[in-house]
Design an enzyme around this catalytic site. Structure first.
Site, short mmCIF file in Angstrom:
data_model
loop_
_atom_site.label_atom_id
_atom_site.label_comp_id
_atom_site.label_asym_id
_atom_site.label_seq_id
_atom_site.Cartn_x
_atom_site.Cartn_y
_atom_site.Cartn_z
N THR B 185 0.86 -1.18 0.00
CA THR B 185 0.00 0.00 0.00
C THR B 185 0.89 1.22 0.00
O THR B 185 1.92 1.25 0.66
CB THR B 185 -0.86 0.06 1.28
OG1 THR B 185 0.02 0.08 2.41
CG2 THR B 185 -1.76 -1.15 1.37
N GLU B 330 -5.85 -3.74 1.40
CA GLU B 330 -5.94 -4.62 2.56
C GLU B 330 -7.19 -5.48 2.54
O GLU B 330 -7.36 -6.36 3.39
CB GLU B 330 -5.94 -3.78 3.86
CG GLU B 330 -4.60 -3.17 4.22
CD GLU B 330 -4.38 -1.80 3.58
OE1 GLU B 330 -5.08 -1.47 2.59
OE2 GLU B 330 -3.50 -1.05 4.07
N LYS B 439 -12.02 17.81 14.00
CA LYS B 439 -12.71 17.55 15.26
C LYS B 439 -13.02 18.87 15.94
O LYS B 439 -12.14 19.52 16.48
CB LYS B 439 -11.85 16.65 16.14
CG LYS B 439 -11.72 15.28 15.49
CD LYS B 439 -10.80 14.34 16.21
CE LYS B 439 -10.77 13.04 15.41
NZ LYS B 439 -9.97 12.00 16.02
N TRP B 444 -17.47 15.69 14.51
CA TRP B 444 -16.57 15.55 13.37
C TRP B 444 -17.13 16.28 12.15
O TRP B 444 -18.32 16.22 11.85
CB TRP B 444 -16.37 14.07 13.02
CG TRP B 444 -15.61 13.31 14.07
CD1 TRP B 444 -15.14 13.77 15.25
CD2 TRP B 444 -15.25 11.92 14.01
NE1 TRP B 444 -14.51 12.78 15.95
CE2 TRP B 444 -14.56 11.63 15.22
CE3 TRP B 444 -15.43 10.91 13.08
CZ2 TRP B 444 -14.05 10.36 15.49
CZ3 TRP B 444 -14.91 9.64 13.35
CH2 TRP B 444 -14.23 9.37 14.54
#
Lengths: 548, 548
Positions: B185, B330, B439, B444
């Site tokens: 990755t 993944e 944040k 959020w």
């Protein structure tokens, strides 16, 4: 070197967990044994299956214990499956169509600890209860009141058993090779033998059937498994449907044309699966009533070869695509599936029919070979008969308790007991049972193929073909015919009927008219009995051949 | 108690064996690196892959050895995959879009013994050859003559390497958890980390994608994987297509609109998969030329969120259904897939668009949860943002050589690094990267969502939103805008453009016009650089808040 992916055992509890997490409100509709059509959801089935697991643990059920079900396709039956399997016990599906003594044999052989039964079968169990010493509890899939009237004195009501429980039993967490299900084959020789499915084999079988070219179920489908859960796992539909969130329609015990039709229309069924007789009944009902089944797109037909008239009837009159699906209990059960290759898709409708009548092609996960008696591999030419042998992730490797001994060949293939051809497009066609095929001068003759043509004679009620000893050819075919009531016919009429439809050397050496053709427990012709009956039959010309 | 089913390890060599046994003549068509479109079949690919296995064994390759490929989607690349994996070696796909130093790092970290390369990348390898000490051989995917001109002095020609070999190497026969593939990755922080796929995870991933509601490939499909084999396994298509016998069309290195169009039309492509930019180029080409793509029915779009204009363009002008497909290296890579639930199917086309723009729903085999920073599970209400965590049979459990340490939470879930919502229909939507989410006062804010709206302002060339320290709210959004050449704008214009399109408390506290917005290796905005650059930026009102 091993890969570094997550350890995520393939256990079937994950299938119902998935349905609960992502398709909780998707409906499961059942024609209940009590009568009314009842509606529930995957979320509720999950909750109640968990409650049943709680109850089973309280009853002392441990991993590996066999718990039997004697039940139709219903929501409750599905809850019981997952409730049993989720805790690592083994769900043993009993086939109510067996004779009582066979049922008792199977229950004893499996050492079932608990039997879950529909109201329908409670009287049968009550009658034979003393022949099932391993069974500690009978649970009737009904409420308390109906259970009390079911005829088994100390039976437990399913609804009472699960009521009020928290449903906190842990599911899964064991080896994916843990046994999950047990189903006995009703072999024509010897005692029934048990196929012991694993979580892994059931999970992989579900994925196999979910391929677009197999059943290809979608969340948008409404699936009616008429094929029973007690017979080869309802062809895997009760795993595959929750896996994708398809709506499930369960027919209970009413499999007649009007009942099946009613469910198709009221629930908008898009896909269904059943044996040919069910489809025959539905077609007759539709044709008689002018009914329409416009939501239905695909039907899967298995259990025995599907007559062309059914395939054509569905397609030409109702726009429904029929797919042959062949398999066996030992294969979980799917082995092959009809459907078009690109080459077949380019043929005309009538040309395609020859392929639609075959049993189909094998998907990834099923390996298949044809061999002669010595095990040598035979060509895929659509003509050469061979013993059909299979290998795969969902194929039996042995029977329960080692019955039948070593059932795999040196390469790990299981002999299906069928004789088949495979053509150059990969379509397999069952031509006979290996024990019924007629061995004439080193070549094989299909008894079934001759029977199917013979029974088409207008005067025939039923026809059977068996091999009879012949001094020169080893065996030659003998055609046995039971005529329709009041009919009279000559041998010559039947031989003329066969002429041109089969190879000349396949022509039976003789035709015998009989009063009765014996059928086995599953309704198939019992050729073992016939062979014994005609063991000493001397074919015309046999004596001469011997002399010559 | 364990089940008694056959031991049939899930190894990917069985996939190409199946294609060879049942779909040997099905075509694989490639736009070759040399130029012409070349045609082969699964049967020939199988034979040549076996020949390569012979050659690898002769070169001393052992199970677990890493063998790299630096190649486009071609028939030869596919042969190399199966030739490597079949004997238990590990196929390490290198991404040619990485910087040379990253490639060298990855090759050294993987300790690749052999590198198979397309002609395209031979000069790059020649230039950096002395930085790859583990590599013993370079094999150029070309004939002898072209290999000699490729620039790597002692390179082996692929065609010479496999020519004349018997193809007798045994495939499979090892543990299904054996490593099969390796893909790094390109993480934005630290060195690239390797995902080590197993045979089992790849096989199961293929079955996962073959479900009707995922890719649902059929033997009748003609599949064009534009998404490269070096990037998350071409989304599994090079396993899934041979598994069902779908015709495969490989685009080689030409991914531009006219080239992709030409293949779709000449080969009758029915299904394709690519990142949005490829589809954008194809749409532009179609719109400009009046081209038609009538065989194409479905396209899968992933890699980044697909703009509504592409979904509408395909559907409204060309009748093609677009499906979002979300995943990551993944995850092998498929995580979620678009497509309609029955409830969404009942909505109007415009109402459906809100769901089509989301990343989709997870199929069986992928488990998914949203949590807050403390790990508590959050509701699926379509509004609550949470960290997206995944678990499943094809999800990474660790990185190669233990890089990154323990990457799973206590329940075995992998943190995707994304922040997402999941709605009551199960549709997941990525709202931000976890490290980019802002944040503010315990809530959020999605930086991406604001960016996507800001960049729609006619004067904006590119826009980025980052969180900047705020004494009262912890962080507040700062909007950075690079204007189009020659454009001039005020902060107020941009804030007015956002008004009504986002929640009031999401409104950036400030707008800064910049000359440049830094991009990372994969073309995405490098917010790490931006955050460092604006580390000490004082927002208007921040000083007052501090004082207050």
């Amino acid at each position: 070197m091993l890969g570094l992916m997550q350890n995520w055992p393939l256990t079937v509890d994950k299938i119902l967990d998935h349905a609960d997490n992502w398709h909780a409100d998707r409906e499961v509709v059942t024609r209940s044994i009590e009568g009314p059509v009842v509606r529930t959801t995957y979320g509720q089935i999950h909750r109640r299956a968990k409650q049943l697991s709680d109850a089973l643990l309280e009853l002392g059920v441990e991993r590996g214990d066999r718990i039997a079900t004697l039940a139709w396709n219903t929501d409750r039956h599905m809850e019981v499956w997952y409730g049993i399997m989720g805790i690592g016990a083994v769900c043993h599906t009993l086939n109510p169509r067996l004779f009582a003594e066979q049922l008792c044999y199977i229950i004893n052989h499996a050492e079932d600890r608990i039997v879950f039964t529909d109201l329908t079968f409670a009287p049968l169990l009550a009658q034979h209860r003393d022949q099932m010493p391993s069974v500690k509890h009978f649970v009737v899939l009904a409420d308390e009141a109906r259970t009390r009237q079911a005829g088994i004195p100390d039976a437990i009501s399913y609804e009472t058993l699960i009521a009020g429980r928290a449903g906190e039993a842990a599911w899964g967490g064991f080896d994916e090779n843990t046994a999950a299900g047990l189903c006995y084959t009703s072999g024509t020789t010897g005692n029934p033998k048990g196929v012991l499915y694993s979580h892994r084999s059931n999970y992989l079988h579900a994925l196999l059937t979910l391929q677009a070219d197999v059943m290809g179920l979608s969340v948008k489908d409404v699936v009616l498994p008429v094929v029973p859960m007690f017979h080869a796992n309802a062809w895997g539909v009760t795993f595959a449907a929750p896996a994708v969130g398809a709506k499930l329609v369960m027919p209970g015990q009413k499999l007649d044309g009007p009942s099946v039709y009613e469910l198709i229309v009221s629930e908008g069924v898009t896909v269904s699966a059943a044996v040919p007789t069910v489809w025959q009944m539905l077609l007759q009902h539709l044709d008689a009533t002018g009914g329409r089944i416009d939501t239905l797109k695909r039907v899967f037909i298995g259990g025995s070869a599907c007559p062309e008239s059914i395939i054509r009837g569905f397609k030409e009159r109702y726009g429904v695509e029929v797919f042959h699906l062949w398999g066996m209990t030992e294969m979980s059960p799917v082995g092959t599936i009809g459907g078009e290759t690109p080459a077949v898709a380019r043929l005309s409708y009538d040309e395609q029919m020859a392929y639609k009548l075959k049993q189909g092609r094998c998907p990834l996960g099923v390996e298949m070979k044809l061999t002669d008696d010595a095990g040598a591999v035979l060509p895929h030419d659509g003509k050469t008969f061979g013993r059909l042998k299979v290998r795969g992730h969902s194929v039996a490797g042995a029977y329960f308790k080692g019955d039948g001994g070593d059932i795999l060949d040196q390469e790990g293939f299981f002999d299906t007991g069928d004789v088949a051809t495979i053509d150059d497009q990969g379509y397999m066609q069952i031509t006979d049972r290996a024990k019924d095929v007629i061995k004439s001068g080193g070549e094989w003759i299909s008894s079934i193929e001759i029977e199917n043509i013979a029974v088409g004679h207008p005067k025939a009620a039923i026809a059977a073909v068996i091999g009879v000893h012949h001094p020169k050819w080893e065996e030659r075919p003998l055609l046995l015919v039971k005529l329709k009531d009041g009919a009279a016919a000559t041998k010559e009429e039947f031989l003329a009927h066969l002429e041109g439809k089969i190879a000349k050397w396949w022509t039976p050496d003789d035709v015998v008219f009989v009063d009765e053709i014996p059928l086995g427990a599953t309704g198939k012709i019992d050729k073992k009995v016939l062979r014994t009956r005609f063991e000493d039959y001397v074919l015309p010309g046999a004596a001469a051949a011997k002399a010559g």
